[in-house]
Design a protein around this motif. Structure first.
Motif, mmCIF file in Angstrom:
data_model
loop_
_atom_site.group_PDB
_atom_site.id
_atom_site.type_symbol
_atom_site.label_atom_id
_atom_site.label_comp_id
_atom_site.label_asym_id
_atom_site.label_seq_id
_atom_site.Cartn_x
_atom_site.Cartn_y
_atom_site.Cartn_z
ATOM 1 N N ASN A 135 0.205 67.581 80.316
ATOM 2 C CA ASN A 135 0.691 68.724 81.090
ATOM 3 C C ASN A 135 1.176 68.261 82.455
ATOM 4 N N ARG A 136 0.402 67.404 83.095
ATOM 5 C CA ARG A 136 0.786 66.865 84.413
ATOM 6 C C ARG A 136 2.084 66.057 84.305
ATOM 7 N N ALA A 137 2.200 65.233 83.256
ATOM 8 C CA ALA A 137 3.394 64.421 83.078
ATOM 9 C C ALA A 137 4.641 65.286 82.914
ATOM 10 N N PHE A 138 4.516 66.393 82.186
ATOM 11 C CA PHE A 138 5.647 67.303 82.003
ATOM 12 C C PHE A 138 6.120 67.855 83.346
ATOM 13 N N HIS A 139 5.188 68.402 84.119
ATOM 14 C CA HIS A 139 5.553 69.013 85.392
ATOM 15 C C HIS A 139 6.138 67.983 86.352
ATOM 16 N N LEU A 140 5.526 66.811 86.456
ATOM 17 C CA LEU A 140 6.003 65.816 87.408
ATOM 18 C C LEU A 140 7.377 65.285 87.028
ATOM 19 N N ALA A 141 7.684 65.249 85.741
ATOM 20 C CA ALA A 141 9.030 64.833 85.321
ATOM 21 C C ALA A 141 10.082 65.791 85.890
ATOM 22 N N LEU A 142 9.770 67.077 85.913
ATOM 23 C CA LEU A 142 10.729 68.066 86.413
ATOM 24 C C LEU A 142 10.853 68.030 87.936
ATOM 25 N N TYR A 143 9.813 67.557 88.631
ATOM 26 C CA TYR A 143 9.847 67.521 90.091
ATOM 27 C C TYR A 143 10.331 66.170 90.624
ATOM 28 N N SER A 144 10.564 65.221 89.740
ATOM 29 C CA SER A 144 10.758 63.828 90.142
ATOM 30 C C SER A 144 11.974 63.591 91.023
ATOM 31 N N ALA A 145 12.969 64.477 90.960
ATOM 32 C CA ALA A 145 14.198 64.278 91.739
ATOM 33 C C ALA A 145 14.179 65.034 93.060
ATOM 34 N N CYS A 146 13.009 65.514 93.493
ATOM 35 C CA CYS A 146 12.957 66.335 94.711
ATOM 36 C C CYS A 146 13.238 65.520 95.963
ATOM 37 N N GLY A 147 13.067 64.195 95.898
ATOM 38 C CA GLY A 147 13.369 63.339 97.038
ATOM 39 C C GLY A 147 12.313 63.336 98.122
ATOM 40 N N ASN A 148 11.101 63.783 97.815
ATOM 41 C CA ASN A 148 10.026 63.840 98.819
ATOM 42 C C ASN A 148 8.755 63.278 98.202
ATOM 43 N N ALA A 149 8.494 62.005 98.455
ATOM 44 C CA ALA A 149 7.352 61.324 97.849
ATOM 45 C C ALA A 149 6.028 61.926 98.318
ATOM 46 N N ARG A 150 5.977 62.370 99.565
ATOM 47 C CA ARG A 150 4.735 62.961 100.080
ATOM 48 C C ARG A 150 4.429 64.273 99.358
ATOM 49 N N LEU A 151 5.457 65.066 99.122
ATOM 50 C CA LEU A 151 5.283 66.320 98.391
ATOM 51 C C LEU A 151 4.795 66.048 96.975
ATOM 52 N N LEU A 152 5.373 65.053 96.320
ATOM 53 C CA LEU A 152 4.937 64.702 94.965
ATOM 54 C C LEU A 152 3.494 64.223 94.955
ATOM 55 N N GLY A 153 3.092 63.504 96.004
ATOM 56 C CA GLY A 153 1.706 63.048 96.088
ATOM 57 C C GLY A 153 0.731 64.204 96.214
ATOM 58 N N LEU A 154 1.094 65.207 97.020
ATOM 59 C CA LEU A 154 0.244 66.391 97.152
ATOM 60 C C LEU A 154 0.162 67.157 95.837
ATOM 61 N N ILE A 155 1.285 67.253 95.148
ATOM 62 C CA ILE A 155 1.293 67.955 93.858
ATOM 63 C C ILE A 155 0.398 67.248 92.859
ATOM 64 N N GLU A 156 0.500 65.939 92.796
ATOM 65 C CA GLU A 156 -0.334 65.196 91.845
ATOM 66 C C GLU A 156 -1.811 65.357 92.172
ATOM 67 N N ALA A 157 -2.147 65.358 93.461
ATOM 68 C CA ALA A 157 -3.547 65.538 93.858
ATOM 69 C C ALA A 157 -4.072 66.891 93.403
ATOM 70 N N HIS A 158 -3.253 67.929 93.511
ATOM 71 C CA HIS A 158 -3.706 69.260 93.098
ATOM 72 C C HIS A 158 -3.716 69.405 91.576
ATOM 73 N N HIS A 159 -2.855 68.669 90.887
ATOM 74 C CA HIS A 159 -2.955 68.631 89.427
ATOM 75 C C HIS A 159 -4.281 67.985 89.015
ATOM 76 N N ASN A 160 -4.659 66.923 89.702
ATOM 77 C CA ASN A 160 -5.931 66.276 89.383
ATOM 78 C C ASN A 160 -7.094 67.231 89.631
ATOM 79 N N ALA A 161 -7.012 68.006 90.724
ATOM 80 C CA ALA A 161 -8.076 68.969 91.026
ATOM 81 C C ALA A 161 -8.136 70.073 89.978
ATOM 82 N N ALA A 162 -6.980 70.417 89.420
ATOM 83 C CA ALA A 162 -6.912 71.507 88.434
ATOM 84 C C ALA A 162 -7.148 71.032 87.012
ATOM 85 N N ASP A 163 -7.276 69.722 86.825
ATOM 86 C CA ASP A 163 -7.279 69.174 85.469
ATOM 87 C C ASP A 163 -8.343 69.798 84.581
#
Length: 224
Positions: A135-163
């Motif tokens: 599920n996390r891999a699906f969502h992050l694939a769609l966000y991957s072109a956002c151009g903001n590595a810090r934003l992606l890091g925060l998203i991944e952290a909250h995915h881990n919290a929600a896992d």
């Protein structure tokens, strides 16, 4: 992403996996309520196995967020914390909505195909413990072109919290088919490069998940 398909070949279930499947189903249907103690000796006698596969089954279910194990009090059916669910998913909606809005116009076909492939993996994956990762891999694939590595890091952290809650949502609450339908709607809007529609679909998807889980949590709290 092809590596995500590794291990999808069917193989005989171990004793621990068989025990885990029975317990998981009992928890899903409500015959084992939140907070119910899961004593290894009692379960071993019930299933007719030694304590070792029962212990391994409980550890597997702990990894899935379905069982909690305390060092001195032993194992019990995990409770769903509604307040924590609402906080995590509310932050996810804010972060992921912005990432998706930025990403959609720049998403290449390779990433879109990768996201579609992951959805097929979720459909085929028999291991509940893998659903949160996919599920996390699906969502992050769609966000991957956002151009903001810090934003992606925060998203991944909250995915881990929600896992834990995602796995409970997809397994205990029999939510996977609905979630997958919403995922495919989201992927379709992304393929059409319609960022605003994609964000609407995403926020509804996360909002429905919040309410389904939080209602389950409130109900369990009322029984404890």
């Amino acid at each position: 992403m092809r590596g995500l398909g590794d291990g999808l070949m069917q193989k005989p279930l171990t004793v621990a996996e068989q025990v885990a499947n029975v317990l998981r189903e009992s928890i899903a249907e409500g015959s084992l309520a939140a907070g119910t103690p899961l004593r290894q000796d009692d379960l071993a006698e019930r299933f007719g196995f030694s304590r070792m596969p029962v212990r391994d089954a409980l550890r597997q279910l702990e990894a899935e967020g379905i069982v909690s194990i305390h060092p001195t009090k032993g194992a019990h059916v995990a409770r769903i914390e509604a307040a924590e669910i609402r906080e995590i998913f509310a932050v996810r909606a804010l972060l992921e909505g912005e990432a998706l809005r930025l990403s959609v116009p720049k998403l290449g076909n390779e990433k879109l195909d990768e996201a579609g492939y992951v959805l097929n993996q979720i459909d085929a994956e028999p291991n509940v413990g893998r659903w949160g990762t996919l599920n996390r891999a699906f969502h992050l694939a769609l966000y991957s072109a956002c151009g903001n590595a810090r934003l992606l890091g925060l998203i991944e952290a909250h995915h881990n919290a929600a896992d834990r809650y995602v796995r409970v949502l997809l397994s205990n609450l029999n939510y996977r088919s609905r979630s997958q339908s919403e995922h495919r709607d989201l992927l379709t809007t992304c393929r059409h490069r319609d960022a605003e529609a994609a964000v609407r679909v995403l926020k509804k998807h996360l909002g429905d998940g919040i309410e389904t889980l939080a209602q389950a949590g409130d109900g369990l709290a009322g029984k404890s």
